[in-house]
Design an enzyme around this catalytic site. Structure first.
Site, PDB file in Angstrom:
ATOM      1  N   HIS A  34     -12.374 -63.554   5.691  1.00 19.41           N
ATOM      2  CA  HIS A  34     -12.743 -64.974   5.678  1.00 19.41           C
ATOM      3  C   HIS A  34     -11.621 -65.826   6.240  1.00 19.41           C
ATOM      4  O   HIS A  34     -11.609 -67.044   6.035  1.00 19.41           O
ATOM      5  CB  HIS A  34     -13.110 -65.393   4.254  1.00 19.41           C
ATOM      6  CG  HIS A  34     -14.346 -64.705   3.762  1.00 19.41           C
ATOM      7  ND1 HIS A  34     -15.616 -65.215   3.959  1.00 19.41           N
ATOM      8  CD2 HIS A  34     -14.507 -63.514   3.138  1.00 19.41           C
ATOM      9  CE1 HIS A  34     -16.507 -64.379   3.446  1.00 19.41           C
ATOM     10  NE2 HIS A  34     -15.863 -63.330   2.946  1.00 19.41           N
ATOM     11  N   GLU A  43      21.587 -65.778   0.968  1.00 20.02           N
ATOM     12  CA  GLU A  43      20.481 -66.173   0.085  1.00 20.02           C
ATOM     13  C   GLU A  43      20.637 -65.542  -1.292  1.00 20.02           C
ATOM     14  O   GLU A  43      20.494 -66.203  -2.333  1.00 20.02           O
ATOM     15  CB  GLU A  43      19.135 -65.724   0.682  1.00 20.02           C
ATOM     16  CG  GLU A  43      18.725 -66.437   1.954  1.00 20.02           C
ATOM     17  CD  GLU A  43      19.173 -65.696   3.206  1.00 20.02           C
ATOM     18  OE1 GLU A  43      20.222 -65.002   3.172  1.00 20.02           O
ATOM     19  OE2 GLU A  43      18.490 -65.814   4.231  1.00 20.02           O
ATOM     20  N   LYS A  48      22.338 -54.601  -0.461  1.00 16.62           N
ATOM     21  CA  LYS A  48      23.110 -53.472   0.061  1.00 16.62           C
ATOM     22  C   LYS A  48      24.535 -53.930   0.397  1.00 16.62           C
ATOM     23  O   LYS A  48      25.507 -53.308   0.011  1.00 16.62           O
ATOM     24  CB  LYS A  48      22.414 -52.901   1.301  1.00 16.62           C
ATOM     25  CG  LYS A  48      23.159 -51.752   1.934  1.00 16.62           C
ATOM     26  CD  LYS A  48      22.419 -51.153   3.108  1.00 16.62           C
ATOM     27  CE  LYS A  48      23.263 -50.071   3.773  1.00 16.62           C
ATOM     28  NZ  LYS A  48      22.648 -49.492   4.952  1.00 16.62           N
ATOM     29  N   GLY A  50      18.167 -50.999   4.629  1.00 15.28           N
ATOM     30  CA  GLY A  50      17.572 -51.962   3.697  1.00 15.28           C
ATOM     31  C   GLY A  50      16.064 -51.799   3.571  1.00 15.28           C
ATOM     32  O   GLY A  50      15.520 -51.762   2.465  1.00 15.28           O
ATOM     33  N   ARG A  51      15.370 -51.691   4.701  1.00 10.55           N
ATOM     34  CA  ARG A  51      13.892 -51.655   4.654  1.00 10.55           C
ATOM     35  C   ARG A  51      13.361 -50.289   4.244  1.00 10.55           C
ATOM     36  O   ARG A  51      12.153 -50.101   4.172  1.00 10.55           O
ATOM     37  CB  ARG A  51      13.316 -52.105   5.994  1.00 10.55           C
ATOM     38  CG  ARG A  51      13.856 -51.383   7.211  1.00 10.55           C
ATOM     39  CD  ARG A  51      13.501 -52.137   8.493  1.00 10.55           C
ATOM     40  NE  ARG A  51      14.150 -51.558   9.663  1.00 10.55           N
ATOM     41  CZ  ARG A  51      15.369 -51.830  10.083  1.00 10.55           C
ATOM     42  NH1 ARG A  51      16.135 -52.681   9.396  1.00 10.55           N
ATOM     43  NH2 ARG A  51      15.860 -51.279  11.170  1.00 10.55           N
ATOM     44  N   GLU A 105      11.316 -54.994  12.225  1.00  8.63           N
ATOM     45  CA  GLU A 105      12.778 -54.953  12.219  1.00  8.63           C
ATOM     46  C   GLU A 105      13.262 -53.619  12.806  1.00  8.63           C
ATOM     47  O   GLU A 105      14.373 -53.511  13.304  1.00  8.63           O
ATOM     48  CB  GLU A 105      13.315 -55.144  10.789  1.00  8.63           C
ATOM     49  CG  GLU A 105      14.736 -55.667  10.732  1.00  8.63           C
ATOM     50  CD  GLU A 105      15.143 -56.197   9.366  1.00  8.63           C
ATOM     51  OE1 GLU A 105      15.165 -57.424   9.169  1.00  8.63           O
ATOM     52  OE2 GLU A 105      15.460 -55.384   8.479  1.00  8.63           O
TER      53      GLU A 105
HETATM   54  O1  F6P Z   1      17.361 -59.383   7.434  1.00 13.92           O
HETATM   55  C1  F6P Z   1      18.443 -58.585   7.701  1.00 13.92           C
HETATM   56  C2  F6P Z   1      18.800 -57.698   6.581  1.00 13.92           C
HETATM   57  O2  F6P Z   1      19.992 -57.072   6.894  1.00 13.92           O
HETATM   58  C3  F6P Z   1      17.729 -56.674   6.235  1.00 13.92           C
HETATM   59  O3  F6P Z   1      17.732 -55.569   7.050  1.00 13.92           O
HETATM   60  C4  F6P Z   1      18.064 -56.384   4.822  1.00 13.92           C
HETATM   61  O4  F6P Z   1      17.029 -55.721   4.198  1.00 13.92           O
HETATM   62  C5  F6P Z   1      18.313 -57.772   4.297  1.00 13.92           C
HETATM   63  O5  F6P Z   1      18.989 -58.418   5.361  1.00 13.92           O
HETATM   64  C6  F6P Z   1      19.096 -57.869   3.025  1.00 13.92           C
HETATM   65  O6  F6P Z   1      20.373 -57.325   3.146  1.00 13.92           O
HETATM   66  P1  F6P Z   1      21.239 -56.974   1.890  1.00 13.92           P
HETATM   67  O7  F6P Z   1      20.523 -55.909   1.124  1.00 13.92           O
HETATM   68  O8  F6P Z   1      22.541 -56.495   2.432  1.00 13.92           O
HETATM   69  O9  F6P Z   1      21.391 -58.211   1.072  1.00 13.92           O
END
Ligand code: F6P
Length: 532
Positions: free
Chosen positions: A384, A211, A205, A267-268, A353
């Site tokens: 299990h 990452e 987003k 995002g979620r 979250e």
């Molecule tokens: O973990 C925090 C967060 O902002 C989440 O809410 C979101 O889904 C994720 O990082 C990834 O963010 P982005 O879509 O901006 O890379």
């Protein structure tokens, strides 16, 4: 008025004091029609909440709590595009993503239904060219493999849906998901794919997430090196889904291959937006549409069904009863479906979250508990692993079972066995077992609450319903607790400190002392890891 001093809260506190000695089994003994009364059938779903401690008066008390907290007004505010994400001053409109174009949802005076359907049309055209083999890679090969790079809400939803519905996947399409910054994730994936027939989807987003950008840069470098292709080939092998179009263009992605969505999509809650492109590519656009339709149907149910038979409202209120009045701290979500192995992790992010918050919407420290600790696994594997504690420890953990009437596999006898297990588990939790004095370790106290959702089939439509059910459950709880379920400031501090530590690495690697002064534990481990 503060929630914890309000009439409805007080009434529920009293009801808990009156009822907490009666057991669920006793409720059944007193009311032969309890199972029928405390269950709802709706659009291919059966929701049974009779194996909880709810009585008619507790249910009425919980609905009075919802009324007192103006749940309907808050619900209408979300659907009408009000800025209910007050800390970020944004509307929360994932419901618009699965509504028909003529729903004409508005945010800040703009008809977002048009924008959403324009993007859906763009996604459909893109999918068509790939599925028909018209989209060709740098050396003329059709695309057969999707590598989706994203994290958190930009990963968990698409990953879970593709895994859940893999039986619906289009012939010849492969998909991989890379999220962790641990290079092992990307390295393993790249070792399995042919770059000439691969499309990388960069999902973020913000397009600033460390990452995702690191994995995307490494994937791009690998692609160019492995194929020996010119930089222009990026346009044929990389697409992006983001709100930050400029950053995606700067990364090198062709503007035609960028699929946007609105800032009003958290995002979620974003798998319904262009973040769901891998779903459409892997399963076909019609299955993606069916997923949206299922979610939209649940939205309509949530919007219009009266509270006493409204699935998200009841699921949310039962959660409030367990968390605030019974003071249970955790919740196990237990899908009895191998293909829903990823569902607990997806719902864990969605819930923890959203509702794991420290202050209410006005910044007041919350004096009552909010979101529970969510965990789970697919049945029967969980049985299990951790069910021992659920059945016999001192900690009561409410369980939400999810089962499917129809088998996905042709092995009907396996499905029968699976269903016997899910029914046995909720029954065992409720009835327990008295042991002989000589074997106290075999005693089960019972009276442990659970709900069971039985769904006709694990299909795109029904999965859409289930996911929207949980989204709205979380909304209901956040609305009652008076908090903002749509920001996530709790993830920021770790990101800032990771940057600070990363900034100190070159100095430490040179054997010098970092200019930043870290706490002794962190410093000690930094030296151990990095000092030459
Ligand atoms: O973990 C925090 C967060 O902002 C989440 O809410 C979101 O889904 C994720 O990082 C990834 O963010 P982005 O879509 O901006 O890379």
């Amino acid at each position: 008025m503060d929630l914890e001093h309000s009439p409805a809260w007080g009434a529920l506190t009293k009801l808990h004091a009156q009822h907490h000695h009666s057991t669920i089994a006793e409720h059944f003994a007193l009311d032969p029609k309890r199972a029928a009364r405390l269950s709802i059938q709706h659009d291919g779903l059966l929701f049974d909440y009779s194996k909880t401690g709810l009585t008619d008066s507790i249910k009425a008390g919980l609905i009075a709590l919802a009324d007192q907290q103006a749940l309907d007004t808050q619900k209408n505010a979300m659907f009408s595009g009000a800025h209910i994400n007050n800390s970020e001053d944004r509307a929360v409109m994932h419901v618009a993503l699965r509504a028909p174009r003529d729903a004409a949802y508005h945010v800040d005076g703009r008809n977002i239904s048009d924008d959403i359907h324009d993007t859906l049309d763009h996604m459909r055209r893109f999918c068509d060219t790939i599925h028909k083999g018209e989209w060709r890679g740098h050396n003329g090969q059709p695309i057969k493999t999707i590598v989706h790079i994203g994290i958190g809400g930009s990963d968990l939803g698409p990953y879970m849906v593709c895994d859940a519905l893999k039986d619906f996947a289009l012939n010849g399409m492969n998909i991989h998901f890379v999220s962790n910054v641990d290079g092992a994730a990307l390295h393993n994936c790249l070792g399995q794919i042919n770059p000439d027939e691969t499309l990388f989807l960069i999902a973020s987003k913000s397009f600033t997430t460390e990452e995702t950008l690191k994995n995307a840069e490494s994937a791009k470098a690998w692609f160019l090196k492995t194929t020996g292709a010119a930089h222009e080939a990026i346009a044929k092998h990389f697409a992006a889904m983001t709100v930050n179009v400029d950053a995606a263009v700067t990364f090198g992605i062709d503007a035609d291959n960028i699929f946007g969505f609105g800032a009003y999509v958290g995002g979620r809650f974003s798998l319904w937006s262009s973040i769901g492109l891998p779903i459409a590519l892997y399963l076909g656009f019609d299955h993606f549409t069916a997923l949206l339709n299922g979610a939209h149907a649940m939205d309509q149910h949530f919007l219009h069904a009266p509270n006493h038979e409204n699935l998200p409202v009841l699921l949310g209120l039962i959660g409030i009863w367990h968390r605030n009045f019974c003071t249970y701290e955790s919740l196990a979500i237990l899908p009895y479906a191998q293909n829903l192995t990823a569902l607990p992790a997806y719902l864990q992010q969605m819930d923890m979250e959203s509702n794991g918050k420290t202050v209410d919407r006005n910044g007041r420290d919350l004096p009552y508990a909010t979101g529970p600790v969510i965990f789970g696994a697919s049945g029967t594997n969980g049985q299990h692993a951790f069910y021992q504690l659920i059945h016999q420890s001192q900690t009561i953990i409410p369980c939400e079972f999810i089962a499917f009437k129809t088998a996905l596999s042709p092995l009907q006898d396996h499905h029968d066995a699976l269903l016997c297990h899910v029914l046995a588990q909720s029954r065992a939790l409720m009835i327990g077992r008295k042991s002989e004095a000589t074997a106290p370790e075999k005693h089960f106290s019972g009276n442990r609450p659970s709900t069971t959702l039985i769904v006709d089939a694990l299909s795109p439509y029904h999965l859409g319903q289930i996911l929207a059910l949980y989204e709205h459950k979380i909304f209901v709880q956040g609305a009652i607790w008076g908090l903002n379920s749509y920001d996530q400031p709790g993830v920021e501090l770790g990101k800032i400190l990771a940057k600070e530590i990363s900034g100190a690495l070159p100095t430490i690697k040179n054997g010098q002392s970092a200019t930043t002064s870290f706490d002794p534990s962190t410093q000690n481990m930094l030296d151990y890891l990095f000092k030459n």
